[in-house]
Design a protein around this motif. Structure first.
Motif, PDB file in Angstrom:
ATOM      1  N   VAL A  92      28.481  11.887  18.831  1.00 58.79           N
ATOM      2  CA  VAL A  92      29.386  10.793  19.168  1.00 58.79           C
ATOM      3  C   VAL A  92      30.298  11.269  20.300  1.00 58.79           C
ATOM      4  O   VAL A  92      30.829  12.369  20.262  1.00 58.79           O
ATOM      5  CB  VAL A  92      30.170  10.307  17.925  1.00 58.79           C
ATOM      6  N   GLU A  93      30.431  10.432  21.316  1.00 59.59           N
ATOM      7  CA  GLU A  93      31.180  10.814  22.511  1.00 59.59           C
ATOM      8  C   GLU A  93      32.484  10.031  22.691  1.00 59.59           C
ATOM      9  O   GLU A  93      33.343  10.447  23.447  1.00 59.59           O
ATOM     10  CB  GLU A  93      30.310  10.637  23.754  1.00 59.59           C
ATOM     11  N   ASN A  94      32.614   8.884  22.025  1.00 63.07           N
ATOM     12  CA  ASN A  94      33.783   8.021  22.218  1.00 63.07           C
ATOM     13  C   ASN A  94      34.329   7.546  20.880  1.00 63.07           C
ATOM     14  O   ASN A  94      33.633   7.607  19.865  1.00 63.07           O
ATOM     15  CB  ASN A  94      33.389   6.794  23.052  1.00 63.07           C
ATOM     16  N   ASP A  95      35.539   7.014  20.896  1.00 64.21           N
ATOM     17  CA  ASP A  95      36.099   6.387  19.699  1.00 64.21           C
ATOM     18  C   ASP A  95      35.119   5.320  19.228  1.00 64.21           C
ATOM     19  O   ASP A  95      34.592   4.556  20.046  1.00 64.21           O
ATOM     20  CB  ASP A  95      37.442   5.733  20.017  1.00 64.21           C
ATOM     21  N   SER A  96      34.850   5.279  17.919  1.00 62.25           N
ATOM     22  CA  SER A  96      33.826   4.374  17.413  1.00 62.25           C
ATOM     23  C   SER A  96      34.136   3.914  15.998  1.00 62.25           C
ATOM     24  O   SER A  96      34.847   4.575  15.255  1.00 62.25           O
ATOM     25  CB  SER A  96      32.457   5.075  17.387  1.00 62.25           C
ATOM     26  N   ASN A  97      33.520   2.777  15.642  1.00 60.07           N
ATOM     27  CA  ASN A  97      33.481   2.306  14.262  1.00 60.07           C
ATOM     28  C   ASN A  97      32.154   2.773  13.692  1.00 60.07           C
ATOM     29  O   ASN A  97      31.096   2.413  14.202  1.00 60.07           O
ATOM     30  CB  ASN A  97      33.560   0.781  14.203  1.00 60.07           C
ATOM     31  N   VAL A  98      32.202   3.599  12.640  1.00 58.28           N
ATOM     32  CA  VAL A  98      30.989   4.228  12.115  1.00 58.28           C
ATOM     33  C   VAL A  98      30.789   3.857  10.654  1.00 58.28           C
ATOM     34  O   VAL A  98      31.711   3.938   9.845  1.00 58.28           O
ATOM     35  CB  VAL A  98      31.076   5.768  12.241  1.00 58.28           C
ATOM     36  N   SER A  99      29.572   3.444  10.326  1.00 55.54           N
ATOM     37  CA  SER A  99      29.156   3.342   8.933  1.00 55.54           C
ATOM     38  C   SER A  99      27.830   4.083   8.816  1.00 55.54           C
ATOM     39  O   SER A  99      27.077   4.179   9.781  1.00 55.54           O
ATOM     40  CB  SER A  99      29.019   1.886   8.487  1.00 55.54           C
ATOM     41  N   LEU A 100      27.576   4.633   7.654  1.00 49.06           N
ATOM     42  CA  LEU A 100      26.355   5.412   7.452  1.00 49.06           C
ATOM     43  C   LEU A 100      25.441   4.688   6.488  1.00 49.06           C
ATOM     44  O   LEU A 100      25.892   4.071   5.521  1.00 49.06           O
ATOM     45  CB  LEU A 100      26.701   6.800   6.918  1.00 49.06           C
ATOM     46  N   THR A 101      24.161   4.756   6.764  1.00 46.08           N
ATOM     47  CA  THR A 101      23.150   4.151   5.916  1.00 46.08           C
ATOM     48  C   THR A 101      22.525   5.261   5.092  1.00 46.08           C
ATOM     49  O   THR A 101      22.116   6.285   5.634  1.00 46.08           O
ATOM     50  CB  THR A 101      22.066   3.472   6.766  1.00 46.08           C
ATOM     51  N   GLY A 102      22.491   5.042   3.787  1.00 44.18           N
ATOM     52  CA  GLY A 102      21.976   6.088   2.910  1.00 44.18           C
ATOM     53  C   GLY A 102      21.011   5.560   1.881  1.00 44.18           C
ATOM     54  O   GLY A 102      20.806   4.350   1.751  1.00 44.18           O
TER      55      GLY A 102
END
Length: 83
Positions: free
Chosen positions: A68-78
């Motif tokens: 990740v290189e920039n500010d982001s909204n992250v959700s993970l799929t599991g």
């Protein structure tokens, strides 16, 4: 001696220049990481204990190996595993 000084000075400048990015999780919580952190590293701080397989960042899917290189909204799929 001059060459050695240049290397030390270059390393110090490079270390100081590392940018921090802000990751926002779906629950609204945020955490700072060094720019270039992998999604796998971020997954260790993610709420829940699942086998994560991908990151969804601003509605785009990424591998956990990606950085990740920039500010982001992250959700993970599991995967939810029956135990």
């Amino acid at each position: 001696m001059t060459k050695f000084f240049f290397v030390i000075k270059y390393l110090r400048i490079g270390a100081l220049a590392m940018k921090e990015i802000l990751i926002t999780f779906p629950d609204g919580s945020t955490k700072s990481y060094p720019q270039g952190t992998t999604y796998e590293t971020i997954s260790k701080d993610y709420p829940g204990k699942y086998a994560y397989v991908a990151a969804k960042v601003d509605n785009v899917i990424f591998s956990l190996d990606d950085k990740v290189e920039n500010d982001s909204n992250v959700s993970l799929t599991g995967l939810t595993l029956p135990f």
